[in-house]
Design a protein around this motif. Structure first.
Motif, PDB file in Angstrom:
ATOM      1  N   VAL A 106      -2.089   5.676  10.883  1.00 26.76           N
ATOM      2  CA  VAL A 106      -0.915   5.211  10.136  1.00 26.76           C
ATOM      3  C   VAL A 106      -1.047   5.664   8.691  1.00 26.76           C
ATOM      4  O   VAL A 106      -2.090   5.465   8.060  1.00 26.76           O
ATOM      5  CB  VAL A 106      -0.783   3.678  10.209  1.00 26.76           C
ATOM      6  CG1 VAL A 106       0.332   3.173   9.310  1.00 26.76           C
ATOM      7  CG2 VAL A 106      -0.535   3.245  11.652  1.00 26.76           C
ATOM      8  N   ASP A 107       0.008   6.262   8.173  1.00 26.57           N
ATOM      9  CA  ASP A 107      -0.026   6.789   6.807  1.00 26.57           C
ATOM     10  C   ASP A 107       0.493   5.756   5.813  1.00 26.57           C
ATOM     11  O   ASP A 107       1.676   5.415   5.821  1.00 26.57           O
ATOM     12  CB  ASP A 107       0.816   8.062   6.720  1.00 26.57           C
ATOM     13  CG  ASP A 107       0.655   8.763   5.380  1.00 26.57           C
ATOM     14  OD1 ASP A 107      -0.428   9.320   5.140  1.00 26.57           O
ATOM     15  OD2 ASP A 107       1.597   8.744   4.573  1.00 26.57           O
ATOM     16  N   LYS A 108      -0.410   5.226   5.018  1.00 32.98           N
ATOM     17  CA  LYS A 108      -0.108   4.434   3.804  1.00 32.98           C
ATOM     18  C   LYS A 108       0.429   3.029   4.026  1.00 32.98           C
ATOM     19  O   LYS A 108      -0.059   2.075   3.429  1.00 32.98           O
ATOM     20  CB  LYS A 108       0.847   5.202   2.895  1.00 32.98           C
ATOM     21  CG  LYS A 108       1.234   4.461   1.608  1.00 32.98           C
ATOM     22  CD  LYS A 108       2.275   5.219   0.837  1.00 32.98           C
ATOM     23  CE  LYS A 108       2.868   4.396  -0.285  1.00 32.98           C
ATOM     24  NZ  LYS A 108       3.776   3.315   0.190  1.00 32.98           N
ATOM     25  N   GLU A 109       1.448   2.846   4.851  1.00 30.68           N
ATOM     26  CA  GLU A 109       2.069   1.537   5.032  1.00 30.68           C
ATOM     27  C   GLU A 109       1.374   0.790   6.169  1.00 30.68           C
ATOM     28  O   GLU A 109       1.610   1.099   7.336  1.00 30.68           O
ATOM     29  CB  GLU A 109       3.565   1.682   5.334  1.00 30.68           C
ATOM     30  CG  GLU A 109       4.417   2.045   4.144  1.00 30.68           C
ATOM     31  CD  GLU A 109       4.570   0.888   3.166  1.00 30.68           C
ATOM     32  OE1 GLU A 109       4.346  -0.273   3.570  1.00 30.68           O
ATOM     33  OE2 GLU A 109       4.908   1.142   2.003  1.00 30.68           O
ATOM     34  N   PRO A 110       0.535  -0.214   5.871  1.00 30.35           N
ATOM     35  CA  PRO A 110      -0.293  -0.837   6.915  1.00 30.35           C
ATOM     36  C   PRO A 110       0.488  -1.377   8.107  1.00 30.35           C
ATOM     37  O   PRO A 110       0.028  -1.260   9.253  1.00 30.35           O
ATOM     38  CB  PRO A 110      -1.010  -1.968   6.162  1.00 30.35           C
ATOM     39  CG  PRO A 110      -1.044  -1.495   4.740  1.00 30.35           C
ATOM     40  CD  PRO A 110       0.241  -0.753   4.530  1.00 30.35           C
ATOM     41  N   LEU A 111       1.647  -1.964   7.875  1.00 25.50           N
ATOM     42  CA  LEU A 111       2.447  -2.502   8.978  1.00 25.50           C
ATOM     43  C   LEU A 111       3.713  -1.692   9.206  1.00 25.50           C
ATOM     44  O   LEU A 111       4.588  -2.104   9.980  1.00 25.50           O
ATOM     45  CB  LEU A 111       2.800  -3.977   8.714  1.00 25.50           C
ATOM     46  CG  LEU A 111       1.607  -4.925   8.533  1.00 25.50           C
ATOM     47  CD1 LEU A 111       2.088  -6.363   8.341  1.00 25.50           C
ATOM     48  CD2 LEU A 111       0.637  -4.834   9.707  1.00 25.50           C
ATOM     49  N   GLY A 112       3.824  -0.555   8.540  1.00 17.47           N
ATOM     50  CA  GLY A 112       5.013   0.270   8.681  1.00 17.47           C
ATOM     51  C   GLY A 112       6.158  -0.244   7.833  1.00 17.47           C
ATOM     52  O   GLY A 112       6.077  -1.291   7.187  1.00 17.47           O
ATOM     53  N   LEU A 113       7.239   0.505   7.827  1.00 15.13           N
ATOM     54  CA  LEU A 113       8.426   0.136   7.069  1.00 15.13           C
ATOM     55  C   LEU A 113       8.991  -1.177   7.591  1.00 15.13           C
ATOM     56  O   LEU A 113       9.317  -1.293   8.775  1.00 15.13           O
ATOM     57  CB  LEU A 113       9.469   1.249   7.186  1.00 15.13           C
ATOM     58  CG  LEU A 113      10.802   1.004   6.477  1.00 15.13           C
ATOM     59  CD1 LEU A 113      10.606   1.039   4.974  1.00 15.13           C
ATOM     60  CD2 LEU A 113      11.826   2.051   6.904  1.00 15.13           C
ATOM     61  N   LYS A 114       9.082  -2.165   6.714  1.00 14.32           N
ATOM     62  CA  LYS A 114       9.618  -3.480   7.082  1.00 14.32           C
ATOM     63  C   LYS A 114       8.880  -4.063   8.285  1.00 14.32           C
ATOM     64  O   LYS A 114       9.462  -4.786   9.091  1.00 14.32           O
ATOM     65  CB  LYS A 114      11.116  -3.384   7.380  1.00 14.32           C
ATOM     66  CG  LYS A 114      11.985  -2.960   6.199  1.00 14.32           C
ATOM     67  CD  LYS A 114      12.149  -4.076   5.190  1.00 14.32           C
ATOM     68  CE  LYS A 114      13.138  -3.711   4.106  1.00 14.32           C
ATOM     69  NZ  LYS A 114      13.339  -4.821   3.132  1.00 14.32           N
ATOM     70  N   GLY A 115       7.580  -3.724   8.430  1.00 13.32           N
ATOM     71  CA  GLY A 115       6.768  -4.286   9.504  1.00 13.32           C
ATOM     72  C   GLY A 115       7.003  -3.676  10.866  1.00 13.32           C
ATOM     73  O   GLY A 115       6.557  -4.225  11.885  1.00 13.32           O
ATOM     74  N   GLU A 116       7.628  -2.498  10.937  1.00 14.96           N
ATOM     75  CA  GLU A 116       8.037  -1.933  12.226  1.00 14.96           C
ATOM     76  C   GLU A 116       6.882  -1.469  13.105  1.00 14.96           C
ATOM     77  O   GLU A 116       7.068  -1.234  14.305  1.00 14.96           O
ATOM     78  CB  GLU A 116       9.011  -0.768  11.999  1.00 14.96           C
ATOM     79  CG  GLU A 116       8.404   0.430  11.296  1.00 14.96           C
ATOM     80  CD  GLU A 116       9.424   1.519  10.970  1.00 14.96           C
ATOM     81  OE1 GLU A 116      10.622   1.280  11.221  1.00 14.96           O
ATOM     82  OE2 GLU A 116       9.036   2.581  10.450  1.00 14.96           O
ATOM     83  N   VAL A 117       5.677  -1.329  12.560  1.00 15.37           N
ATOM     84  CA  VAL A 117       4.526  -0.884  13.348  1.00 15.37           C
ATOM     85  C   VAL A 117       3.675  -2.065  13.823  1.00 15.37           C
ATOM     86  O   VAL A 117       2.772  -1.910  14.633  1.00 15.37           O
ATOM     87  CB  VAL A 117       3.680   0.118  12.526  1.00 15.37           C
ATOM     88  CG1 VAL A 117       2.449   0.577  13.280  1.00 15.37           C
ATOM     89  CG2 VAL A 117       4.512   1.339  12.166  1.00 15.37           C
ATOM     90  N   HIS A 118       3.996  -3.268  13.356  1.00 17.16           N
ATOM     91  CA  HIS A 118       3.169  -4.437  13.668  1.00 17.16           C
ATOM     92  C   HIS A 118       3.048  -4.664  15.171  1.00 17.16           C
ATOM     93  O   HIS A 118       1.948  -4.884  15.705  1.00 17.16           O
ATOM     94  CB  HIS A 118       3.747  -5.682  12.988  1.00 17.16           C
ATOM     95  CG  HIS A 118       2.833  -6.873  13.045  1.00 17.16           C
ATOM     96  ND1 HIS A 118       2.973  -7.864  13.978  1.00 17.16           N
ATOM     97  CD2 HIS A 118       1.755  -7.215  12.290  1.00 17.16           C
ATOM     98  CE1 HIS A 118       2.036  -8.778  13.800  1.00 17.16           C
ATOM     99  NE2 HIS A 118       1.285  -8.399  12.777  1.00 17.16           N
TER     100      HIS A 118
END
Length: 392
Positions: A106-118
Motif C-alpha cells: 500500500v502506497d502512503k495511505e495506511p487505510l486507503g482513501l477514506k478508509g477504502e482499503v480497510h
C-alpha cells in the motif's frame, strides 16, 4: 520462483507522485523476478499515458479529485461520492481476492482513501499475504500528521494490519513518523530502503517527447495542479530581460488548470529563450540533458534530481502539507540543493538572483551511494526474502 504475485495499491486522486513511484517499483520487481506478476490498483486518470513492462498491469478504479477545501468529489461519474467510494472499495476487495497476492503493498495511505482499503486489509489477516505500507521519506509535520491520522482512525489499525513499514529514503533524511504516537514494536518493523533510483528509459519513446535546444534549465512543477505560482515566479524572471545563464524548458504538468496553462503558453510564445510543453512521459530524459533543475521538490522529482545528479533549485510549497518544505530544508542542510522560500514575497529580483547562482552550484553527488539511492535494490532483496517465506 514461479507464479508469485505482487499487488500494489495507489489511491492517486490527483497528481503523478504515487503512480510514478509504484510504476518504478513494479518495473524493478519484474526485471528481478521472471516468475512475478505485478498488478497496480490506482485511481489515476492518466495511467494509460504511461508504458508498462511485460507482467505489469493495472486496474483503474473510478477516480476522485480533491477539492481546495480538502473534500473529495467524483472525477468522471455523475454519482454521489459515497457511491463512488463504495464502488472503489468493492473493486479493491474483489480484485485482491481474485488476484490472491503473495504481497500487498500500500502506497502512503495506511487505510486507503477514506478508509477504502480497510476491509481488504482485514480480509488479508486470515491469509498468508504479507502486508506492507510504503512511506515517503517525509510525510508531513508531526503535529499535522498526528491530527490527520487520528481523524482517519489509523493509530492502532496501522500496528494491527501491517507486517512491515518501508521508508523510501535514507535514514539521514529523518524518520517520517517521528513524533507520532506509534508503538515501539511497530517502529521496529520499519525499514529504510534508500531513495528509488530513476534511470533514463532504455528505449526512448519519441511519441509526445521533446528535444529542446541545449543548454537549458528544466522547470517542472510535477503534475502541475499546484504549480501555478511557482511557474509564474520563474517565468517572470525570464520576462524581466535579466541576463540568465540558460534558456528554460517548462514542463507544466497534465493537471495544471487549462486556463492558466494557456496563459503561460501565450506568454512563452513571444520569448525566444523559453520553451514550454504540457507533459512528457520521459521526464528523466529531459532532466538528464538539463544543465540544472528548478522544481517544487516532490518525492519523485527529488529522486530524479539525486539519481541524475543535477544541480537544483527547490521552491517548496508548505500547504496543505509541509512535506516539500521539510524535505527541502533537510536536503539544503546537507548541501544537496539550494532553497528559496516560496512562502515569501516571490519577487522577480529574488528569482533572477537564484537562477544566476545556479551555475556556481555543485550537483548533489550522492548518485553512487547505495544508502541514498539503493531503494529499488533494497526492496527487490526484501521481496525475494518474503517470497522465499511464502507457501507455494
Amino acid at each position: 520462483m514461479k507464479n508469485r504475485r505482487l499487488l500494489i495499491y495507489s489511491h492517486d486522486s490527483f497528481g503523478l507522485g504515487h503512480l510514478r513511484r509504484c510504476r518504478a517499483l513494479a518495473h524493478a520487481m519484474v526485471d528481478a523476478y521472471k516468475g512475478l506478476s505485478v498488478l497496480i490498483m490506482t485511481g489515476s486518470p492518466i495511467i494509460g499515458r504511461f508504458d508498462f513492462k511485460a507482467r505489469v498491469d493495472f486496474v483503474r478504479i473510478p477516480g476522485v479529485i480533491k477539492l481546495h477545501n480538502g473534500d473529495y468529489t467524483s472525477l468522471a461519474l455523475h454519482i454521489d461520492l459515497a457511491d463512488t467510494l463504495a464502488l472503489r472499495e468493492s473493486i479493491i476487495l474483489n480484485t485482491t481476492k481474485a488476484f490472491a497476492p503473495d504481497i500487498f503493498l500500500v502506497d502512503k495511505e495506511p487505510l486507503g482513501l477514506k478508509g477504502e482499503v480497510h476491509s481488504t486489509l482485514e480480509m488479508l489477516k486470515d491469509t498468508s499475504t504479507h502486508t506492507i505500507l510504503g512511506l515517503r521519506d517525509v510525510m508531513d509535520a508531526p503535529d499535522l500528521l498526528t491530527a490527520e491520522w487520528h481523524k482517519k482512525g489509523i493509530f492502532g489499525e496501522l500496528e494491527r494490519l501491517y507486517d512491515e513499514l518501508w521508508v523510501y529514503g535514507p535514514r539521514a533524511m529523518g524518520n517520517p513518523l517521528r513524533g507520532l504516537p506509534i508503538e515501539a514494536d511497530t517502529m521496529a518493523r520499519m525499514r529504510y530502503t534508500g531513495y528509488l533510483r530513476r534511470e533514463i528509459p532504455e528505449i526512448a519513446n519519441t511519441v509526445d517527447s521533446t528535444t529542446p535546444e541545449q543548454p537549458y534549465i528544466l522547470v517542472t512543477p510535477g503534475g502541475g495542479g499546484d504549480g501555478i505560482e511557482m511557474t509564474d515566479w520563474v517565468l517572470r524572471a525570464y520576462e524581466s530581460g535579466a541576463q540568465l545563464p540558460w534558456r528554460a524548458l517548462f514542463v507544466l504538468g497534465p493537471f495544471m488548470p487549462q486556463a492558466e496553462r494557456q496563459q503561460f503558453l501565450n506568454r512563452a510564445e513571444v520569448m525566444p529563450n523559453v520553451d514550454m510543453i504540457t507533459f512528457d512521459a520521459q521526464l528523466e530524459r529531459l532532466m538528464a540533458n538539463a544543465s540544472a533543475v528548478v522544481a517544487m521538490g516532490g518525492y519523485n522529482t527529488f529522486c530524479e534530481i539525486l539519481s541524475l545528479d543535477r544541480p537544483a533549485l527547490i521552491l517548496p510549497r508548505s500547504f496543505p502539507r509541509k512535506e516539500q518544505l521539510i524535505r527541502a530544508q533537510n536536503a539544503a542542510a546537507l548541501s544537496l540543493i539550494s532553497l528559496v522560500d516560496a512562502d515569501g514575497e516571490r519577487s522577480t529580483a529574488e528569482m533572477v538572483d537564484a537562477l544566476q547562482q545556479l551555475p556556481l552550484q555543485a550537483p548533489p553527488g550522492v548518485a553512487d551511494k547505495a544508502e541514498w539511492l539503493g531503494g529499488l535494490d533494497s526492496v527487490t532483496e526484501r521481496i525475494g526474502e518474503l517470497f522465499d517465506q511464502a507457501p507455494l
